[in-house]
Design an enzyme around this catalytic site. Structure first.
Site, PDB file in Angstrom:
ATOM      1  N   GLU A 139       0.772  -0.977  -0.012  1.00 57.40           N
ATOM      2  CA  GLU A 139      -0.254   0.277   0.439  1.00 57.40           C
ATOM      3  C   GLU A 139       0.441   1.117   0.046  1.00 57.40           C
ATOM      4  O   GLU A 139       1.984   1.383   0.198  1.00 57.40           O
ATOM      5  CB  GLU A 139      -0.841   0.108   1.563  1.00 57.40           C
ATOM      6  CG  GLU A 139      -0.438  -0.278   2.522  1.00 57.40           C
ATOM      7  CD  GLU A 139       1.249   0.391   2.824  1.00 57.40           C
ATOM      8  OE1 GLU A 139       0.833   2.004   2.996  1.00 57.40           O
ATOM      9  OE2 GLU A 139       2.044   0.457   3.640  1.00 57.40           O
ATOM     10  N   GLY A 199       6.645  -0.002   4.325  1.00 57.17           N
ATOM     11  CA  GLY A 199       5.489  -0.130   3.273  1.00 57.17           C
ATOM     12  C   GLY A 199       5.686  -0.588   2.221  1.00 57.17           C
ATOM     13  O   GLY A 199       6.338  -1.091   2.020  1.00 57.17           O
ATOM     14  N   GLU A 200       4.426  -0.046   0.957  1.00 54.42           N
ATOM     15  CA  GLU A 200       4.775  -0.378  -0.178  1.00 54.42           C
ATOM     16  C   GLU A 200       5.338  -1.436  -0.738  1.00 54.42           C
ATOM     17  O   GLU A 200       5.617  -2.051  -1.853  1.00 54.42           O
ATOM     18  CB  GLU A 200       6.064   0.060  -0.693  1.00 54.42           C
ATOM     19  CG  GLU A 200       6.525   1.697  -0.699  1.00 54.42           C
ATOM     20  CD  GLU A 200       8.540   2.208  -0.748  1.00 54.42           C
ATOM     21  OE1 GLU A 200       8.166   1.497  -1.803  1.00 54.42           O
ATOM     22  OE2 GLU A 200       8.719   3.583  -1.036  1.00 54.42           O
ATOM     23  N   GLY A 201       4.046  -2.622  -0.057  1.00 56.85           N
ATOM     24  CA  GLY A 201       4.738  -3.424   0.244  1.00 56.85           C
ATOM     25  C   GLY A 201       5.930  -4.616   0.224  1.00 56.85           C
ATOM     26  O   GLY A 201       6.173  -5.840  -0.287  1.00 56.85           O
ATOM     27  N   SER A 202       6.968  -4.169   0.717  1.00 56.45           N
ATOM     28  CA  SER A 202       8.440  -3.864   0.320  1.00 56.45           C
ATOM     29  C   SER A 202       9.059  -5.215   1.322  1.00 56.45           C
ATOM     30  O   SER A 202       9.931  -6.400   0.931  1.00 56.45           O
ATOM     31  CB  SER A 202       9.456  -2.766  -0.084  1.00 56.45           C
ATOM     32  OG  SER A 202       8.846  -2.623   1.823  1.00 56.45           O
TER      33      SER A 202
END
Length: 343
Positions: free
Chosen positions: A166, A308-311
């Site tokens: 996200e 975040g970012e799906g990392s």
């Protein structure tokens, strides 16, 4: 529970899907275990790597699981609660980061490239933030339901492993509000520093969570109503993606603090709804470790990340690939001419 006369409840279709979720394929798991005992290693020597392959097989429904199209899907949204001073960054950063994703400049782009994963990013009406949850419900019922449905559609395309991420300034605040309702305690128990708020910002964040929960407290017994009042569009979309993945027998890697808020809503509806999910990592944000305990998920990685970012989930794809490679490509005792312990 007090009834909200203005609320609509177009969530029946999702409740029906929850009642029809496919189960794990134990036949596929047994096939994986049968091969595993033939591999040139002591039984159980690869620890959780062996469990990961069983999980893949169980939810893909394949005795020989595959990883041809692992995909990271990132949903991005903006939040009206930012007006309460809960983030050091303005909402404009959400759109700017999406441009960065498109240009290949974000951390998740590099992680996906290294792990051979696809990346899809979906913008959810960034120019129309959800309402400030300290003043009004974040979304109307039909808007929330439509966003869940959009999340279900967004993962179409044949991924054999889905990692969720996200992006959204202010979204750790709405995630904290969801956790505060579901798991109790004080608002301070669930808030973290997000993108780097100072001590005063942290106090504003906890105060915003406290006021939001107090405002909506009479209407939060239904997890769908909790989602639409205190959540965000990216959280609703991720809930839809998790549900759709289950229906399509696609295993899911959960990312961090905000992604797990979507998972927590589904878990509150039916704890079995997350059986096809693994926690890619434990975030350093807020009380993510405590959230994972509530969800019954042991993280694959613990690297102190809170990006975040799906990392974190994207990083875990590499671990899943390694697990599957060991299972598929290791020699058996017979093929390698190695004596087994029963020989």
């Amino acid at each position: 529970m007090q009834k909200d006369p203005s609320a609509e409840h177009p969530f029946d279709a999702f409740r029906a899907l929850l009642a029809q979720m496919p189960s794990a394929s134990m036949e596929s798991v047994e096939a994986v275990r049968a091969r595993d005992i033939k591999l040139t290693k002591p039984p159980g020597a690869l620890g959780r790597l062996e469990e990961i392959v069983e999980w893949l097989a169980a939810w893909q429904g394949r005795p020989e699981p595959k990883l041809d199209r692992p995909t990271v899907v990132v949903f991005a949204a903006n939040h009206g609660v930012v007006a309460q001073g809960v983030s050091p960054y303005p909402p404009s950063v959400t759109a700017q980061m999406l441009t960065n994703f498109s240009a290949g400049g974000a951390a998740v782009n590099q992680i996906c490239a290294v792990n051979g994963a696809g990346l899809k990013v979906f913008e959810l009406a960034l120019n129309m933030p959800t309402k400030d949850i300290t003043e009004a419900p974040a979304m109307e019922s039909r808007e929330c339901a439509a966003t869940i449905a959009y999340g279900m559609e967004a993962i179409a395309g044949g991924a054999d492993l889905l990692a969720l991420g996200e992006m959204g300034i202010g979204n750790t605040t709405v995630a904290a509000a969801i956790y505060h309702v579901l798991y109790g305690g004080e608002a301070e128990d669930w808030v973290g520093r997000g993108t780097g708020v100072d001590d005063e910002g942290l106090k504003r964040k906890a105060d915003a969570v406290r006021r939001a929960v107090a405002l909506h407290k009479d209407f939060l017994d239904d997890p769908f109503e909790l989602l639409r009042r205190l959540g965000g569009r990216e959280i609703a979309a991720m809930a839809g993606a998790i549900l759709a993945a289950r229906m399509e027998r696609t295993p899911v890697l959960l990312d961090g603090y905000v992604v797990c808020a979507a998972a927590a809503v589904l878990h509150a509806l039916d704890p079995a709804s997350l059986d096809h999910c693994l926690a890619g990592h434990v975030s350093a944000e807020g009380a993510h470790a405590k959230v994972l305990e509530k969800l019954g998920k042991k993280p694959l990685l613990d690297l102190g990340m809170r990006l975040g970012e799906g990392s974190g989930a994207a990083l875990a794809i590499g671990l899943v690939k390694a697990a599957l490679a060991c299972h598929q490509d290791m020699a058996t005792f017979d093929s390698a001419g190695v004596d087994n312990k029963d020989a």
